[in-house]
Design a protein around this motif. Sequence first.
Motif, PDB file in Angstrom:
ATOM      1  N   ARG A  24      62.751  38.675  50.747  1.00  0.00           N
ATOM      2  CA  ARG A  24      62.640  37.811  50.085  1.00  0.00           C
ATOM      3  C   ARG A  24      63.933  36.843  50.530  1.00  0.00           C
ATOM      4  O   ARG A  24      63.995  36.087  51.479  1.00  0.00           O
ATOM      5  CB  ARG A  24      61.863  37.131  49.264  1.00  0.00           C
ATOM      6  N   ASP A  25      64.771  37.406  50.423  1.00  0.00           N
ATOM      7  CA  ASP A  25      66.909  36.300  50.341  1.00  0.00           C
ATOM      8  C   ASP A  25      66.947  37.222  51.757  1.00  0.00           C
ATOM      9  O   ASP A  25      67.108  36.245  52.615  1.00  0.00           O
ATOM     10  CB  ASP A  25      67.659  37.654  49.958  1.00  0.00           C
ATOM     11  N   ALA A  26      66.455  37.733  52.284  1.00  0.00           N
ATOM     12  CA  ALA A  26      66.925  38.455  54.111  1.00  0.00           C
ATOM     13  C   ALA A  26      66.024  37.286  54.505  1.00  0.00           C
ATOM     14  O   ALA A  26      66.791  36.972  55.624  1.00  0.00           O
ATOM     15  CB  ALA A  26      66.754  39.557  54.499  1.00  0.00           C
ATOM     16  N   LEU A  27      64.925  36.822  54.381  1.00  0.00           N
ATOM     17  CA  LEU A  27      63.818  36.161  55.157  1.00  0.00           C
ATOM     18  C   LEU A  27      64.277  35.176  55.157  1.00  0.00           C
ATOM     19  O   LEU A  27      64.230  33.657  55.836  1.00  0.00           O
ATOM     20  CB  LEU A  27      62.657  36.741  54.667  1.00  0.00           C
ATOM     21  N   LEU A  28      64.931  34.235  54.122  1.00  0.00           N
ATOM     22  CA  LEU A  28      65.207  32.726  53.833  1.00  0.00           C
ATOM     23  C   LEU A  28      66.341  32.407  54.687  1.00  0.00           C
ATOM     24  O   LEU A  28      66.572  32.019  55.175  1.00  0.00           O
ATOM     25  CB  LEU A  28      65.654  32.157  52.203  1.00  0.00           C
ATOM     26  N   ARG A  29      67.370  33.872  54.439  1.00  0.00           N
ATOM     27  CA  ARG A  29      68.532  33.448  55.141  1.00  0.00           C
ATOM     28  C   ARG A  29      68.269  33.985  56.608  1.00  0.00           C
ATOM     29  O   ARG A  29      69.127  32.144  57.502  1.00  0.00           O
ATOM     30  CB  ARG A  29      69.472  35.238  54.444  1.00  0.00           C
ATOM     31  N   ALA A  30      67.513  35.038  57.143  1.00  0.00           N
ATOM     32  CA  ALA A  30      67.529  34.566  58.463  1.00  0.00           C
ATOM     33  C   ALA A  30      66.846  33.344  58.505  1.00  0.00           C
ATOM     34  O   ALA A  30      66.622  32.441  60.405  1.00  0.00           O
ATOM     35  CB  ALA A  30      66.846  35.811  59.143  1.00  0.00           C
ATOM     36  N   ALA A  31      65.797  32.290  58.346  1.00  0.00           N
ATOM     37  CA  ALA A  31      65.147  31.270  59.394  1.00  0.00           C
ATOM     38  C   ALA A  31      66.232  30.487  59.106  1.00  0.00           C
ATOM     39  O   ALA A  31      66.163  29.105  59.911  1.00  0.00           O
ATOM     40  CB  ALA A  31      64.037  30.642  57.841  1.00  0.00           C
ATOM     41  N   LEU A  32      66.984  30.114  57.902  1.00  0.00           N
ATOM     42  CA  LEU A  32      68.457  29.402  57.715  1.00  0.00           C
ATOM     43  C   LEU A  32      68.780  28.745  58.797  1.00  0.00           C
ATOM     44  O   LEU A  32      69.619  28.224  58.901  1.00  0.00           O
ATOM     45  CB  LEU A  32      68.637  28.702  56.080  1.00  0.00           C
ATOM     46  N   LEU A  33      69.485  30.585  59.216  1.00  0.00           N
ATOM     47  CA  LEU A  33      70.165  30.373  59.922  1.00  0.00           C
ATOM     48  C   LEU A  33      69.958  29.693  61.132  1.00  0.00           C
ATOM     49  O   LEU A  33      70.339  29.569  62.221  1.00  0.00           O
ATOM     50  CB  LEU A  33      70.430  31.918  60.183  1.00  0.00           C
ATOM     51  N   LEU A  34      68.468  30.529  61.602  1.00  0.00           N
ATOM     52  CA  LEU A  34      67.626  30.230  62.965  1.00  0.00           C
ATOM     53  C   LEU A  34      67.323  28.378  63.364  1.00  0.00           C
ATOM     54  O   LEU A  34      67.769  27.848  63.722  1.00  0.00           O
ATOM     55  CB  LEU A  34      66.246  30.661  62.682  1.00  0.00           C
ATOM     56  N   PHE A  35      67.309  28.041  62.112  1.00  0.00           N
ATOM     57  CA  PHE A  35      66.636  25.659  61.251  1.00  0.00           C
ATOM     58  C   PHE A  35      68.002  25.302  62.690  1.00  0.00           C
ATOM     59  O   PHE A  35      68.042  24.660  62.677  1.00  0.00           O
ATOM     60  CB  PHE A  35      66.142  25.302  60.234  1.00  0.00           C
ATOM     61  N   VAL A  36      69.166  25.835  61.434  1.00  0.00           N
ATOM     62  CA  VAL A  36      70.719  25.783  61.794  1.00  0.00           C
ATOM     63  C   VAL A  36      71.354  25.472  63.090  1.00  0.00           C
ATOM     64  O   VAL A  36      71.583  24.517  63.615  1.00  0.00           O
ATOM     65  CB  VAL A  36      71.460  25.190  60.849  1.00  0.00           C
ATOM     66  N   SER A  37      70.467  26.390  63.318  1.00  0.00           N
ATOM     67  CA  SER A  37      71.116  27.084  64.897  1.00  0.00           C
ATOM     68  C   SER A  37      71.008  26.836  66.252  1.00  0.00           C
ATOM     69  O   SER A  37      70.920  26.376  66.861  1.00  0.00           O
ATOM     70  CB  SER A  37      71.707  28.521  64.917  1.00  0.00           C
ATOM     71  N   GLN A  38      69.183  26.181  66.072  1.00  0.00           N
ATOM     72  CA  GLN A  38      68.710  26.328  67.459  1.00  0.00           C
ATOM     73  C   GLN A  38      67.551  24.735  67.153  1.00  0.00           C
ATOM     74  O   GLN A  38      66.885  24.365  67.942  1.00  0.00           O
ATOM     75  CB  GLN A  38      68.234  27.191  67.409  1.00  0.00           C
ATOM     76  N   GLY A  39      67.194  24.546  65.742  1.00  0.00           N
ATOM     77  CA  GLY A  39      66.566  23.530  65.262  1.00  0.00           C
ATOM     78  C   GLY A  39      65.558  23.968  64.609  1.00  0.00           C
ATOM     79  O   GLY A  39      65.302  25.222  65.013  1.00  0.00           O
ATOM     80  N   TYR A  40      64.384  23.325  63.394  1.00  0.00           N
ATOM     81  CA  TYR A  40      63.124  23.224  62.646  1.00  0.00           C
ATOM     82  C   TYR A  40      62.233  23.445  63.783  1.00  0.00           C
ATOM     83  O   TYR A  40      61.523  24.637  63.946  1.00  0.00           O
ATOM     84  CB  TYR A  40      63.090  22.685  61.738  1.00  0.00           C
ATOM     85  N   ASP A  41      61.816  22.712  64.237  1.00  0.00           N
ATOM     86  CA  ASP A  41      60.931  22.840  65.355  1.00  0.00           C
ATOM     87  C   ASP A  41      60.402  23.852  66.071  1.00  0.00           C
ATOM     88  O   ASP A  41      59.601  24.413  66.635  1.00  0.00           O
ATOM     89  CB  ASP A  41      60.270  21.537  65.991  1.00  0.00           C
ATOM     90  N   ARG A  42      61.787  24.147  66.731  1.00  0.00           N
ATOM     91  CA  ARG A  42      61.039  24.977  67.427  1.00  0.00           C
ATOM     92  C   ARG A  42      61.194  26.548  67.444  1.00  0.00           C
ATOM     93  O   ARG A  42      61.691  27.446  67.780  1.00  0.00           O
ATOM     94  CB  ARG A  42      63.275  25.238  68.341  1.00  0.00           C
ATOM     95  N   THR A  43      61.796  26.717  65.781  1.00  0.00           N
ATOM     96  CA  THR A  43      62.374  28.043  65.134  1.00  0.00           C
ATOM     97  C   THR A  43      60.634  28.470  65.161  1.00  0.00           C
ATOM     98  O   THR A  43      59.849  28.229  64.765  1.00  0.00           O
ATOM     99  CB  THR A  43      62.516  28.346  64.116  1.00  0.00           C
ATOM    100  N   THR A  44      60.499  29.835  65.563  1.00  0.00           N
ATOM    101  CA  THR A  44      58.964  30.305  65.045  1.00  0.00           C
ATOM    102  C   THR A  44      58.451  31.700  63.786  1.00  0.00           C
ATOM    103  O   THR A  44      60.106  32.029  63.488  1.00  0.00           O
ATOM    104  CB  THR A  44      58.061  31.343  66.595  1.00  0.00           C
ATOM    105  N   VAL A  45      58.446  31.594  63.750  1.00  0.00           N
ATOM    106  CA  VAL A  45      57.590  32.868  62.645  1.00  0.00           C
ATOM    107  C   VAL A  45      58.125  33.904  63.201  1.00  0.00           C
ATOM    108  O   VAL A  45      59.115  34.974  61.579  1.00  0.00           O
ATOM    109  CB  VAL A  45      56.119  32.464  61.708  1.00  0.00           C
ATOM    110  N   ASP A  46      57.690  33.913  63.936  1.00  0.00           N
ATOM    111  CA  ASP A  46      58.255  35.393  65.078  1.00  0.00           C
ATOM    112  C   ASP A  46      59.654  35.997  64.961  1.00  0.00           C
ATOM    113  O   ASP A  46      59.842  36.652  64.631  1.00  0.00           O
ATOM    114  CB  ASP A  46      57.022  35.370  66.060  1.00  0.00           C
ATOM    115  N   GLU A  47      60.353  34.715  65.281  1.00  0.00           N
ATOM    116  CA  GLU A  47      61.520  35.337  65.119  1.00  0.00           C
ATOM    117  C   GLU A  47      61.674  35.305  64.140  1.00  0.00           C
ATOM    118  O   GLU A  47      63.150  35.954  64.336  1.00  0.00           O
ATOM    119  CB  GLU A  47      61.927  33.586  66.005  1.00  0.00           C
TER     120      GLU A  47
END
Length: 234
Positions: A24-47
């Motif tokens: 869970r923590d790994a998914l959370l960290r990965a999601a936040l890193l993607l959100f802040v680097s490329q934007g929330y709207d541009r990030t997909t669950v697959d990524e």
Amino acid sequence: MTDLRPAPDAPATGLRERKKRRTRDALLRAALLLFVSQGYDRTTVDEITDAVEVSQRTFFRYFANKEEVAFAVQDLVESHFVAALRARPASEGPVEAMRGAVLAAWDTVEEAISEVVPVDLYMRGYQLIESTPALLAVHLRRSTELEEEIARLIADREGLDLDADPRPRVAVAAFCGVMRVTGRLWGQGEDTSVEAIRRMTEAYLDQIRPALAAHWHRPPAAPGPAPAASATGV
């Protein structure tokens, strides 16, 4: 003699829970890193799942959607504050209790956050929420729900009927308004540390404190007039 040894499956159960927490923590960290680097709207669950090398099914085992993962650490921070407010002495007035709770929460929440994600990543995630229209709308809705929870807690502390007495909701709205202004200005500044937002919170709350710092405990009912003595003295 009583056998105090753990059940045979206890270590395995503990191992499974730790593995779930790590995933869970790994998914959370990965999601936040993607959100802040490329934007929330541009990030997909697959990524997000590709970054952790798990399936979509695993992601949805822990999070209902991207929105939930975006606010996961904020949930932790808010629950930390509510717990601190519940622990405040009953002798404190409402605003004094809220002020003490938020400052106490900022004193200890850094450790709680760092057990899940790096504190700097959480801070950047908060800035993202404030600057992303879709997330900001959700944030405002959640803030309204949190205000109601806090108002009910304050009303219970003061022995008031929340539906009959507007003061808890008014004070909590003022308090949470300061929190929102503080968060927005902090996010626009150069110092995005926990200590910086704590200092700003204390300074801004102190500006409204005198107007709202009175105690609200319901006063005891005044005794009624003594009954008049009858002509017979009875």
